[in-house]
Design a protein around this motif. Structure first.
Motif, PDB file in Angstrom:
ATOM      1  N   HIS A   8      63.520  38.851  36.643  1.00  0.00           N
ATOM      2  CA  HIS A   8      64.123  37.982  37.800  1.00  0.00           C
ATOM      3  C   HIS A   8      64.911  37.964  38.500  1.00  0.00           C
ATOM      4  O   HIS A   8      64.924  37.869  39.788  1.00  0.00           O
ATOM      5  N   GLY A   9      65.588  37.046  37.910  1.00  0.00           N
ATOM      6  CA  GLY A   9      66.848  36.225  38.311  1.00  0.00           C
ATOM      7  C   GLY A   9      66.306  34.818  38.477  1.00  0.00           C
ATOM      8  O   GLY A   9      67.196  35.114  40.449  1.00  0.00           O
ATOM      9  N   ARG A  10      65.746  34.640  38.426  1.00  0.00           N
ATOM     10  CA  ARG A  10      65.152  33.258  39.863  1.00  0.00           C
ATOM     11  C   ARG A  10      64.127  32.172  38.558  1.00  0.00           C
ATOM     12  O   ARG A  10      63.790  32.802  37.142  1.00  0.00           O
ATOM     13  N   PRO A  11      64.281  30.956  38.927  1.00  0.00           N
ATOM     14  CA  PRO A  11      63.528  30.330  38.085  1.00  0.00           C
ATOM     15  C   PRO A  11      61.875  30.431  38.230  1.00  0.00           C
ATOM     16  O   PRO A  11      61.310  31.300  39.518  1.00  0.00           O
ATOM     17  N   LEU A  64      75.265  28.391  29.808  1.00  0.00           N
ATOM     18  CA  LEU A  64      74.806  30.362  29.669  1.00  0.00           C
ATOM     19  C   LEU A  64      74.945  30.961  30.638  1.00  0.00           C
ATOM     20  O   LEU A  64      76.032  31.619  30.411  1.00  0.00           O
ATOM     21  N   ILE A  65      74.479  30.217  32.221  1.00  0.00           N
ATOM     22  CA  ILE A  65      75.119  30.656  33.394  1.00  0.00           C
ATOM     23  C   ILE A  65      75.874  30.344  33.532  1.00  0.00           C
ATOM     24  O   ILE A  65      76.767  31.957  34.108  1.00  0.00           O
ATOM     25  N   GLY A  66      77.185  30.005  33.157  1.00  0.00           N
ATOM     26  CA  GLY A  66      79.044  29.666  33.716  1.00  0.00           C
ATOM     27  C   GLY A  66      79.389  30.778  32.799  1.00  0.00           C
ATOM     28  O   GLY A  66      80.371  31.173  32.763  1.00  0.00           O
ATOM     29  N   PHE A  67      78.852  30.685  31.156  1.00  0.00           N
ATOM     30  CA  PHE A  67      79.237  31.338  30.469  1.00  0.00           C
ATOM     31  C   PHE A  67      79.707  32.886  29.755  1.00  0.00           C
ATOM     32  O   PHE A  67      80.576  33.673  30.489  1.00  0.00           O
ATOM     33  N   ASP A  70      77.479  35.152  35.597  1.00  0.00           N
ATOM     34  CA  ASP A  70      76.829  35.638  36.841  1.00  0.00           C
ATOM     35  C   ASP A  70      76.390  35.124  37.895  1.00  0.00           C
ATOM     36  O   ASP A  70      76.064  34.431  38.177  1.00  0.00           O
ATOM     37  N   GLU A  71      77.598  35.701  38.804  1.00  0.00           N
ATOM     38  CA  GLU A  71      77.513  35.208  40.094  1.00  0.00           C
ATOM     39  C   GLU A  71      75.975  35.547  40.757  1.00  0.00           C
ATOM     40  O   GLU A  71      75.642  34.110  41.506  1.00  0.00           O
ATOM     41  N   THR A  72      74.932  36.114  40.036  1.00  0.00           N
ATOM     42  CA  THR A  72      73.444  36.394  40.894  1.00  0.00           C
ATOM     43  C   THR A  72      72.831  34.991  40.625  1.00  0.00           C
ATOM     44  O   THR A  72      72.356  34.268  41.295  1.00  0.00           O
ATOM     45  N   LEU A  73      73.032  34.460  38.970  1.00  0.00           N
ATOM     46  CA  LEU A  73      72.209  33.825  38.839  1.00  0.00           C
ATOM     47  C   LEU A  73      72.808  32.654  39.097  1.00  0.00           C
ATOM     48  O   LEU A  73      71.840  31.488  39.424  1.00  0.00           O
ATOM     49  N   GLN A  74      73.486  32.110  38.869  1.00  0.00           N
ATOM     50  CA  GLN A  74      74.911  31.040  40.091  1.00  0.00           C
ATOM     51  C   GLN A  74      73.879  31.113  40.827  1.00  0.00           C
ATOM     52  O   GLN A  74      73.925  29.987  41.570  1.00  0.00           O
TER      53      GLN A  74
END
Length: 125
Positions: A8-11, A64-67, A70-74
């Motif tokens: 889903h890519g969102r909280p 994990l997102i930084g690792f 993933d720009e979409t998740l950021q």
């Protein structure tokens, strides 16, 4: 659950993850325990206060997102209003566990070492 959030890519709240369908009590309890275990293991981060008015929203941990880069998740993390405060609090908890002090071994947990020193001073093991 991790895959659902990633897809889903969102909280997401727990209710959103289960699709609004009521599950048997044992299955729901197991799912909640797994979710809380992922938060404790720092795979996910809990956003929000956790009350009825503002239930926890779960998202992939910022490290994990930084690792993954993933720009979409950021972008999704930055867009969430409580994400910055929750991430800062979580990071502070993570890194306050180990404090490097001159003369101490790297990774020495100051609080545990201090408690051990106090027990030895009292004659306990």
């Amino acid at each position: 659950m991790f895959d659902i959030i990633h897809h889903h890519g969102r909280p997401m709240t727990f209710d959103e993850m289960r699709g609004g369908e009521k599950q048997p009590a044992a299955l729901e309890r197991s799912a909640r325990r797994a979710l809380h275990g992922m938060v404790k293991a720092k795979a996910l981060i809990a956003l929000g206060d956790g009350g009825r008015a503002e239930p926890h929203r779960y998202f992939i941990h910022p490290l994990l997102i930084g690792f993954w880069k993933d720009e979409t998740l950021q972008a999704a993390l930055k867009a969430d209003p409580g994400a910055k405060a929750a991430a800062a609090k979580d990071m502070a908890e993570m890194f306050s566990q180990t404090i490097t002090t001159p003369g101490l071994a790297p990774g020495f947990c100051f609080a545990k070492g201090l408690r051990a020193r106090e027990r030895r001073a009292r004659g306990e093991r």
